[in-house]
Every structure is written in C-alpha cells, then in structure tokens.
Design a protein around this motif. Structure first.
Motif, PDB file in Angstrom:
ATOM      1  N   ILE A 132       0.850  -1.131  -0.086  1.00  0.00           N
ATOM      2  CA  ILE A 132       0.188   0.071   0.058  1.00  0.00           C
ATOM      3  C   ILE A 132       0.525   0.927  -0.048  1.00  0.00           C
ATOM      4  O   ILE A 132       0.966   2.806  -0.444  1.00  0.00           O
ATOM      5  CB  ILE A 132      -0.956   0.038   1.558  1.00  0.00           C
ATOM      6  N   LEU A 133       1.520   1.495   0.510  1.00  0.00           N
ATOM      7  CA  LEU A 133       2.618   2.175   0.452  1.00  0.00           C
ATOM      8  C   LEU A 133       3.534   2.472  -0.549  1.00  0.00           C
ATOM      9  O   LEU A 133       3.856   3.485  -1.008  1.00  0.00           O
ATOM     10  CB  LEU A 133       4.170   2.377   1.478  1.00  0.00           C
TER      11      LEU A 133
ATOM     12  N   TYR B 273       1.822   1.892  -3.519  1.00  0.00           N
ATOM     13  CA  TYR B 273       1.214   2.513  -4.234  1.00  0.00           C
ATOM     14  C   TYR B 273       0.678   3.805  -3.742  1.00  0.00           C
ATOM     15  O   TYR B 273       1.116   4.765  -4.668  1.00  0.00           O
ATOM     16  CB  TYR B 273       0.167   1.931  -3.868  1.00  0.00           C
ATOM     17  N   VAL B 274       1.466   4.802  -2.477  1.00  0.00           N
ATOM     18  CA  VAL B 274       1.079   5.810  -2.039  1.00  0.00           C
ATOM     19  C   VAL B 274       2.075   6.979  -2.373  1.00  0.00           C
ATOM     20  O   VAL B 274       2.093   7.193  -2.904  1.00  0.00           O
ATOM     21  CB  VAL B 274       0.920   6.251  -0.574  1.00  0.00           C
ATOM     22  N   SER B 275       3.007   5.778  -2.874  1.00  0.00           N
ATOM     23  CA  SER B 275       4.716   6.656  -3.556  1.00  0.00           C
ATOM     24  C   SER B 275       4.515   7.609  -5.108  1.00  0.00           C
ATOM     25  O   SER B 275       4.460   8.359  -5.190  1.00  0.00           O
ATOM     26  CB  SER B 275       6.105   5.854  -3.463  1.00  0.00           C
TER      27      SER B 275
ATOM     28  N   ILE C   1       1.105   8.253  -5.618  1.00  0.00           N
ATOM     29  CA  ILE C   1       0.540   8.981  -5.107  1.00  0.00           C
ATOM     30  C   ILE C   1       0.849  10.842  -5.805  1.00  0.00           C
ATOM     31  O   ILE C   1       1.282  11.797  -5.918  1.00  0.00           O
ATOM     32  CB  ILE C   1      -0.656   8.956  -5.091  1.00  0.00           C
ATOM     33  N   LEU C   2       2.155  10.479  -4.361  1.00  0.00           N
ATOM     34  CA  LEU C   2       2.837  11.614  -4.239  1.00  0.00           C
ATOM     35  C   LEU C   2       3.914  11.378  -5.311  1.00  0.00           C
ATOM     36  O   LEU C   2       4.018  12.753  -5.776  1.00  0.00           O
ATOM     37  CB  LEU C   2       3.868  10.759  -3.665  1.00  0.00           C
ATOM     38  N   GLU C   3       4.158  10.714  -6.510  1.00  0.00           N
ATOM     39  CA  GLU C   3       5.558  11.018  -7.294  1.00  0.00           C
ATOM     40  C   GLU C   3       4.354  12.219  -8.198  1.00  0.00           C
ATOM     41  O   GLU C   3       4.566  13.169  -9.135  1.00  0.00           O
ATOM     42  CB  GLU C   3       5.983  10.048  -7.896  1.00  0.00           C
TER      43      GLU C   3
ATOM     44  N   LEU D 125      -2.323  -3.450  -5.492  1.00  0.00           N
ATOM     45  CA  LEU D 125      -2.917  -2.730  -4.479  1.00  0.00           C
ATOM     46  C   LEU D 125      -4.702  -3.122  -3.997  1.00  0.00           C
ATOM     47  O   LEU D 125      -4.718  -3.709  -2.333  1.00  0.00           O
ATOM     48  CB  LEU D 125      -3.580  -1.597  -5.055  1.00  0.00           C
TER      49      LEU D 125
ATOM     50  N   TRP E  86      10.082  -1.279  -4.049  1.00  0.00           N
ATOM     51  CA  TRP E  86      10.492  -0.444  -3.477  1.00  0.00           C
ATOM     52  C   TRP E  86      11.560   0.345  -4.076  1.00  0.00           C
ATOM     53  O   TRP E  86      12.454   1.143  -4.054  1.00  0.00           O
ATOM     54  CB  TRP E  86      11.191  -0.523  -1.851  1.00  0.00           C
TER      55      TRP E  86
ATOM     56  N   ARG F   5      10.833   2.173  -7.370  1.00  0.00           N
ATOM     57  CA  ARG F   5       9.809   2.863  -6.874  1.00  0.00           C
ATOM     58  C   ARG F   5      11.063   4.523  -6.978  1.00  0.00           C
ATOM     59  O   ARG F   5      10.888   6.033  -7.456  1.00  0.00           O
ATOM     60  CB  ARG F   5       8.971   3.205  -5.638  1.00  0.00           C
TER      61      ARG F   5
END
Length: 171
Positions: free
Chosen positions: A7-8, A10-12, A14-16, A61, A88, A91
């Motif tokens: 999940i983190l 996928y959060v990365s 969104i942030l990117e 996800l 990771w 990412r």
C-alpha cells in the motif's frame, strides 16, 4: 505487514504524480485526446490497453487491501522479500528520475544522474516495481498483465522519443 508495504508503494505513486508529474506525448490521455486525428481502431486499441494496464496495475493494491481483512492472501517466502526490495528499489528509481526531470533542463539530462545509464529511468523503475510485485503475487494473470504493460510502455517510449527528437534534435 506485506500488505502495508505494498500500500505504501502505491502511496508513493500518488506522491510522485502530485509533486513531479511527467508530461508525455505518449500518455494514454494524450493519445485519446487526439481521438479525431487517430484512426478509430487505434483509439479502441489504446483504450483497451489502458483498461488492461489499469487492471494489472491496481490488482496488487486490491489484494493488499483485501488482505487487511482476510489473512493468508500472501505466501511469505524468499521471493516475497525479494519482491518487496525490488518494488521499493523501482519506486526510488522512478521518483528520483521524475524529480531530476523536473529540476533539470532537458538537453542536459543525458549527461547527469541516472539518465546517463537509462534513456527512460522512470519506465525502468516502473518495470522493476511491477516485477517485484509479481514476485510477491505470482499469478498467471499478473504475469500476462506485466507482458502487456511492458509492450505498451515500450511502444509509448517509441512515440515519446520520436516527439523529443523532432522537438530537440539529437544530443
């Protein structure tokens, strides 16, 4: 904990996309916005590939979110840990590349940082990330989705490189 890590990842994404979005002549949105100039069969192919890629990309996800409620959706083994590391690592490559792309002048990118080693490090990072997720979730549908993903991204890279060559010339 594996679900939380995925999940983190996928959060990365969104942030990117929020902080360092990368405009592209070959993005699905751009290709579909040129609906009138493209042949109808190509538009339908772009749309189909976009849907397939979206389903492929969202599957890890969704499985991760489900695993928060239903236990034992992940088999933990050496490939799981290798997949997390690759996820990771991919990412980091993508986020760093997007940051460098926004920070630098385009004509100097090929001389600095990760762009010296890869012409498309953002795509390379995506390939590595999703390969890592396949190691965690080795379903046949994920493998087939990854192949479609790689082929479509490589096709889009060709479109983007042609556009950049016409716009900037050779470096």
């Amino acid at each position: 904990i594996i679900a939380i890590i995925i999940i983190l990842i996928y959060v990365s994404f969104i942030l990117e996309f929020l902080f360092w979005p990368v405009p592209s002549e070959a993005s699905t949105g751009h290709l579909l916005r040129n609906w009138r100039s493209n042949k109808i069969k190509f538009n339908l192919i772009y749309l189909l590939i976009f849907i397939l890629n979206s389903l492929f990309a969202i599957t890890p996800l969704l499985i991760s979110l489900l695993s928060l409620y239903y236990k034992d959706l992940f088999q933990i083994n050496l490939f799981t840990y290798l997949g997390l590391i690759l996820g990771w690592f991919g990412r980091l490559i993508s986020v760093y590349s997007a940051y460098i792309l926004h920070k630098s002048e385009l004509r100097f990118l090929v001389r600095i940082s990760i762009f010296k080693w890869s012409r498309n490090p953002i795509s390379l990072g995506l390939f590595i990330t999703f390969f890592g997720l396949i190691l965690i979730l080795p379903y046949y549908s994920m493998i087939a989705g990854y192949l479609v993903f790689v082929l479509s991204i490589n096709y889009k890279i060709g479109i983007e490189e042609k556009f950049l060559l016409e716009k900037y010339g050779t470096v």
